[in-house]
Design a protein around this motif. Sequence first.
Motif, PDB file in Angstrom:
ATOM      1  N   SER A  77     -13.362 -16.055   5.365  1.00  0.00           N
ATOM      2  CA  SER A  77     -14.625 -15.313   5.419  1.00  0.00           C
ATOM      3  C   SER A  77     -14.608 -14.208   6.476  1.00  0.00           C
ATOM      4  N   CYS A 122     -17.009  -9.276   1.752  1.00  0.00           N
ATOM      5  CA  CYS A 122     -17.961 -10.289   1.288  1.00  0.00           C
ATOM      6  C   CYS A 122     -19.276  -9.640   0.882  1.00  0.00           C
ATOM      7  N   VAL A 143     -16.348 -13.861  -1.385  1.00  0.00           N
ATOM      8  CA  VAL A 143     -15.371 -13.180  -0.531  1.00  0.00           C
ATOM      9  C   VAL A 143     -14.212 -12.765  -1.426  1.00  0.00           C
ATOM     10  N   LEU A 163     -23.616 -16.605   2.457  1.00  0.00           N
ATOM     11  CA  LEU A 163     -22.384 -16.092   1.858  1.00  0.00           C
ATOM     12  C   LEU A 163     -22.322 -16.502   0.387  1.00  0.00           C
ATOM     13  N   ASN A 188     -11.369  -9.183   5.246  1.00  0.00           N
ATOM     14  CA  ASN A 188     -11.769  -9.528   3.887  1.00  0.00           C
ATOM     15  C   ASN A 188     -13.193  -9.054   3.619  1.00  0.00           C
TER      16      ASN A 188
END
Length: 389
Positions: A123, A129, A171, A168, A127
């Motif tokens: 996460s 998201c 991702v 979240l 990367n």
Amino acid sequence: MGKMAAVVGSVATIAAEPGEDAFRKLFRFYRQSRPGTADLGGVIDFSAAHTGRGAGPSAHKVVRSQLSVSSVNEHDIHRAGLQPVSKWRAYGLEGYPGFIFIPNPFLPGYQWHWVKQCLKLYSQKPNVCNLDKHMTKEETQDLWEQSKEFLRYKEVNKRRPRSLLEKLRWVTLGYHYNWDTKKYSADHYTPFPSDLAFLSEQVATACGFQGFQAEAGILNYYHLDSTLGIHVDKSELDHSKPLLSFSFGQSAIFLLGGLKRDEAPTAMFMHSGDIMVMSGFSRLLNHAVPRVLPHPKGESLPRCLETPLPAVLPRDAVVEPCSVEDWQVCASYLKTARVNMTVRQVLATDQDFPLEPVEEKKRDITTEGFSHLDDKNSQVKRARLNPDS
């Protein structure tokens, strides 16, 4: 026959909406289904298939799949946290050539590593998201550090605001999928996690796909009210390579349909640790997740996640130790959630991306992307989050 009739009767009570296809009708049925009732009687349970019981009325569709045991090195399989391939149970479905379902082949405790990676490491930046749409890179720099105390004491303070990890939804790894253009590109790439690449390559090889290269990943973070809309994964440039799916946490219902949405899908459970492989004919089939199921005992973990990761790991294992403190955070999260990792090879060997117009190359997916993972708390319109591609 009585069980089958009850299931068919339950589905029949759902009136079709105007213009609704067969897939959408079953998606809606399972999204509204009631656990513990005949509603789920038609869902295949591969974890019970080897006993000949509990696989549901569609059990006649279940067939054994052959694995390429001699193609894998048992030591490498152990390094990834998996049981020897000779002990895996692999299944397919009649009418779905290329579909392989492997009920939890992980060694006891080793799922802990992959759960922790999804929440703590994957996460992190660089990367991409879903939170990048509304927050700066500094604000999303380390979601784990910002969320761990909220999650560790979640049961004590149920009125607290949701942590960033709980917000979240997806991702992307490696070649970052652009939800807006539905494309990958050479200029939006970050190194793919080496441990996940190794795990994926071992599973692909065991399923007969030697030389598989993990180049892109999409991680979906589900809560109990989340769904994944009906779609086809067709953006990769090489469809001869499989799509790998790894599930952790609470169980869910997965629907696997046909090339067209007027074909009714087959429903199956996905439990923690289960692996699915979509290849060949099944690589481009419609599929969806209409329901994440609450644990029968309330906010609890699946039994397979109660076993801790061994204190002593193989010296060259790609799996890393997981502290008690870290697992407390992971466990708190997973008691009402599910995480899914899908891994793909985007390009064929020696293949390059086609040249794109300059205007399109300038677009930034970190500010445009939307996932088709949906939940009731989302403030973004359902139509935007559930593109039927």
